[in-house]
Enzyme design. Structure first.
Site, PDB file in Angstrom:
ATOM      1  CD  GLU B  52       1.366   0.931  -4.931  1.00 36.07           C
ATOM      2  OE1 GLU B  52       1.355   0.609  -6.137  1.00 36.07           O
ATOM      3  OE2 GLU B  52       0.318   1.215  -4.299  1.00 36.07           O
ATOM      4  CG  PHE B 114     -11.037  -4.283   0.093  1.00 36.86           C
ATOM      5  CD1 PHE B 114     -11.154  -4.762  -1.206  1.00 36.86           C
ATOM      6  CD2 PHE B 114     -10.666  -2.971   0.290  1.00 36.86           C
ATOM      7  CE1 PHE B 114     -10.896  -3.925  -2.289  1.00 36.86           C
ATOM      8  CE2 PHE B 114     -10.418  -2.131  -0.788  1.00 36.86           C
ATOM      9  CZ  PHE B 114     -10.530  -2.616  -2.079  1.00 36.86           C
ATOM     10  CD  GLN B 115      -6.820  -1.934  -1.295  1.00 35.25           C
ATOM     11  OE1 GLN B 115      -6.594  -1.186  -0.357  1.00 35.25           O
ATOM     12  NE2 GLN B 115      -6.742  -1.541  -2.574  1.00 35.25           N
ATOM     13  CE  LYS B 164      -7.465   2.860   8.290  1.00 40.15           C
ATOM     14  NZ  LYS B 164      -8.553   2.954   7.313  1.00 40.15           N
ATOM     15  CG  MET B 482      20.630  -8.627 -23.670  1.00 44.46           C
ATOM     16  SD  MET B 482      22.221  -8.388 -24.489  1.00 44.46           S
ATOM     17  CE  MET B 482      23.034  -7.246 -23.385  1.00 44.46           C
TER      18      MET B 482
END
Lengths: 184, 588
Positions: B52, B114-115, B164, B482
């Site tokens: 993502e 969940f999630q 949802k 760097m």
């Protein structure tokens, strides 16, 4: 470490000032979290914060924040505050002249005998009301400027103060203008 | 006219009404209804990323290179948290994004389902604004508002979190025309009195300087055109931040290079010595100002910015102008022409003489080598061989990013995608994916470091799937360069964990993905290899083995002023380790 960072900070050494800001915001979920997150995330102080819905038809809440900072930081706080999407206006009541600032406190004092009499006497002197009492205690309700409430609490300490609840500052400007007339 | 449909259908309908053609995303349990709608409807192309964070950077690259809003679609919980880096990146660089996140069904919110994660809580400080949509009848309005907020005023990322059950629920869809925002109406026209004052100040300058930033690019190509005309008309020198490169052509004689920590000697000295500074769409970032109490001490400052909180944030200015850069410059230029203003010619020519003196230092000079590829040389060659094409450059973060900024000449806006504010390693590869999606026929090159690019390497797979022939030009020195440079400067050359003792074989890695791998380590083979890369119609990993210990100069050591730069030519003589004083060491 902090001193060495200081030397790289700008320019003029400025004194901090206390400012009272009033904001009108959409009363939607999370709006208070946005305001508080802004202050904590950017390291600004909150001395006092009050919030409640003041216009039910428009679902608008008024948030009053007392904060402290140099003039540059205060300007930055206002600009950052205004940047939050659900904020309608931000007014700096401190720069508009002497604003009316009031706070309410409820003060529980427990004791017997001479202390009890003294508590009641002080309550009268401060125009505090007794809102609950038994033979062992009083609960005083007091309104006024924060300084007055602070003083009252200090005086009650040695004579049985056990608990304090304070609302934080609510503030409004003097004069006929309403806050919406003072848009940024 | 309102129409009844499911929440998931509304999301798609709103995207179509907003003119969205591409979205970047990754499916998961809490966004399945929306994915189902995408399955049925092929008017929007969905690009399936591999992580993502890649979706967010791809959307950023897409947005930055087109001027449109970038859109990503991710699931709840880890989908949302993985996008957080990209959202923060977009916030700091003012990139307009709309990120749609799925959420667990309303009745499970707050149960550690969940999630589940508190997406609006987590993304509140890293977005311009965010929404949790609890009622399907709010969804269409929120979607349109999200696009409005993301793209108006100072652009930024907006999250729309949709449970949802709301995606399944039926409700009324309304189109974008019926939406006016209750509170958010940013000012675009600048205050005329301030603009007139700015014109007067500039006309009276003896040592004027334009200092421009990403705000000019965000304002659009027209703003860049006006800037170009205006600056040329005044004859004043112009410098820019990393984010603003390309707004003014690098080949023009008034261009004095990028300023700041790794800016040119002439740009930084001009900044220090100027008497009137016109800051256009830039924000006096710490990479730019160096030591604040010694920043441009004798200058009057004009600051044009659409975000009032950018004004006087760290540097007090004399003439603030709040408004859109394009509008304000247009007004300024018109007044300038109407009044036939001119900067005193004698003063200007002696100012240029000073600048030419600084230029003569040739601060971007480096020691060429016949044996190893110098990183500066690699970028110079890449520029020479790609400058006549429609080329877009993205970058990762580190030394290679600065070398790219210094040695690649940018002539056009929106051609240069970089993570400026947040400094996100791993930005460049997925950003290149986004750019190539928007510009299928262009040459899209990610100038990368071997460390950064491994953070999001998996998006090579995305590039293959969608036949996006991105070119990953890796300056491989086996170090986090760097970091190593700072350890050399600050920590006595103790290179704690900045060397990669194990690296993949990038040629084989490219082949494993189905792309092309090219390796080169000799300067005289570089041109042919670059041409082979350009001519390939596949994604390429280009492993350019460079001089391992090259440092990035010039440099303003942290905590120092603009007139105290380290030049490559000084460094051998000077003890590097004493360049940064105690008080500078705490800075980053």
């Amino acid at each position: 470490m902090s001193t060495s960072i200081q030397t790289l900070k700008p320019v003029v050494e400025e004194q901090t000032e206390k400012h009272t800001l009033s904001a009108l915001v959409d009363n939607e979920p999370g709006v208070l979290a946005r305001v508080i997150g802004l202050f904590s995330g950017r390291g600004y102080n909150i001395d006092s914060l009050t919030v409640t819905e003041t216009s039910h038809e428009r679902h608008v809440s008024r948030i009053t924040v007392v904060t402290e900072g140099t003039p540059m930081v205060i300007e930055q706080i206002k600009a950052q505050f205004m940047r939050l999407i659900p904020v309608h206006h931000v007014t700096d009541l401190t720069v508009m002249g002497k604003a009316l600032e009031r706070e309410l406190a409820m003060v529980k004092v427990v004791g017997k005998g001479e202390n009890r009499v003294e508590a009641l006497r002080l309550g009268e002197a401060f125009r505090a009301q007794v809102v609950d009492a038994s033979t062992d205690h009083f609960v005083f309700e007091i309104t006024g400027k924060s300084g007055k409430i602070e003083q009252f609490i200090q005086l009650m300490k040695p004579i049985g103060l056990v608990e304090v609840a304070r609302t934080g500052v609510a503030a409004i400007s003097r004069g006929p203008e309403k806050m919406d007339d003072h848009q940024k | 006219m309102s129409r009844t449909m499911t929440g998931a259908e509304m999301v798609l309908e709103a995207l179509l009404d907003q003119g969205v053609e591409h979205i970047f995303g990754y499916p998961g349990g809490a966004v399945l209804p929306i994915y189902d709608t995408i399955f049925e409807n092929n008017s929007i192309e969905h690009i399936l990323v591999r992580h993502e964070q890649g979706a967010a950077h791809a959307a950023e690259g897409y947005a930055r290179s087109t001027g449109k809003v970038g859109v990503l679609l991710v699931t709840s919980g880890p989908g949302a948290t993985n996008a957080v880096t990209g959202l923060t990146d977009a916030l700091l660089d003012s990139i307009p994004l709309v990120c749609i996140t799925g959420q667990v069904p309303s009745h499970l919110i707050g149960t550690d389902a969940f999630q589940e994660c508190d997406t609006v809580g987590i993304t509140r400080p890293c977005t311009k604004h965010n929404y949790l949509v609890k009622d399907v009848n709010d969804l269409a309005r929120v979607m349109h508002e999200a696009f409005y907020v993301a793209s108006n005023g100072r652009p930024g990322p907006v999250v729309v979190d949709i449970p949802k059950d709301v995606q399944f629920a039926m409700g009324d869809y309304i189109g974008p025309k019926k939406i006016t925002h209750r509170t958010y109406r940013p000012v675009v026209k600048g205050e005329q009195a301030a603009i007139r004052e700015a014109v007067k100040l500039l006309a009276g300058a003896k040592k004027p300087l334009f200092y421009t930033g990403g705000g000019v690019i965000n304002s659009g190509p027209q703003a860049c055109d006006i800037l170009r005309e205006f600056v040329k008309k005044t004859g004043a020198p112009i410098t820019s931040t990393l984010m603003g490169l390309g707004a003014f052509p690098a080949s023009h004689k008034q261009w004095i290079g990028m300023l700041g920590m790794h800016g040119t000697y002439e740009a930084n000295w001009a900044m220090h010595d100027c008497d009137v500074m016109v800051c256009v769409g830039a924000r006096f970032d710490d990479r730019i100002t160096g030591r604040l109490d010694a920043f441009a001490p004798n200058s009057k400052k004009i600051h044009i910015d659409i975000d009032p909180s950018s004004i006087n944030k760290t540097v007090p200015v004399d003439v603030p102008i709040i408004g859109d850069v394009g509008h304000v410059l247009e007004d300024m230029y018109r007044i300038w022409k109407n009044k036939a203003e001119q900067i005193d010619k004698k003063a200007l020519s002696s100012w240029w003489k000073e600048i030419d003196g600084w230029r003569a230092k040739k601060s971007l000079g480096y020691k060429p080598s016949k044996k190893t590829i110098m990183p500066q040389y690699a970028i110079e060659r890449l520029y020479e061989l790609t400058k006549d094409r429609k080329t877009f450059i993205t970058k990762e973060v580190g030394q290679h990013q600065m070398w790219a900024a210094q040695y690649y000449g940018f002539e056009e806006p929106n051609r240069w995608m970089t993570s400026g504010g947040l400094g996100t390693m791993g930005y460049g590869l997925p950003a290149a994916v986004g750019v190539q999606v928007a510009h299928p026929d262009a040459l899209v090159i990610d100038i990368a470091g071997e460390a950064s690019v491994q953070m999001t390497m998996q998006e090579m797979s995305t590039a293959l799937q969608y036949e996006l022939p991105i070119k990953i030009f890796i300056l491989n020195n086996e170090y986090m360069g760097m970091v190593r440079q700072w350890q050399e400067l600050l920590h006595g050359g103790r290179y704690s964990h900045s060397y990669s003792e194990a690296l993949p074989d990038f040629v084989k890695l490219a082949e494993a993905y189905g792309g092309v791998g090219i390796r080169v380590d000799k300067p005289d083979e570089l041109d042919d290899a670059i041409m082979e890369m350009i001519n390939s119609d596949k994604p390429v990993l280009f492993d350019c083995r460079i001089e391992k210990l090259a440092n990035c100069f010039p440099m303003i050591p942290s905590g120092e002023a603009h007139n105290n730069m380290l030049l490559a030519s000084d460094v051998e003589a000077e003890d590097l380790q004493s360049a940064i004083k105690e008080e500078g060491k705490v800075l980053v």
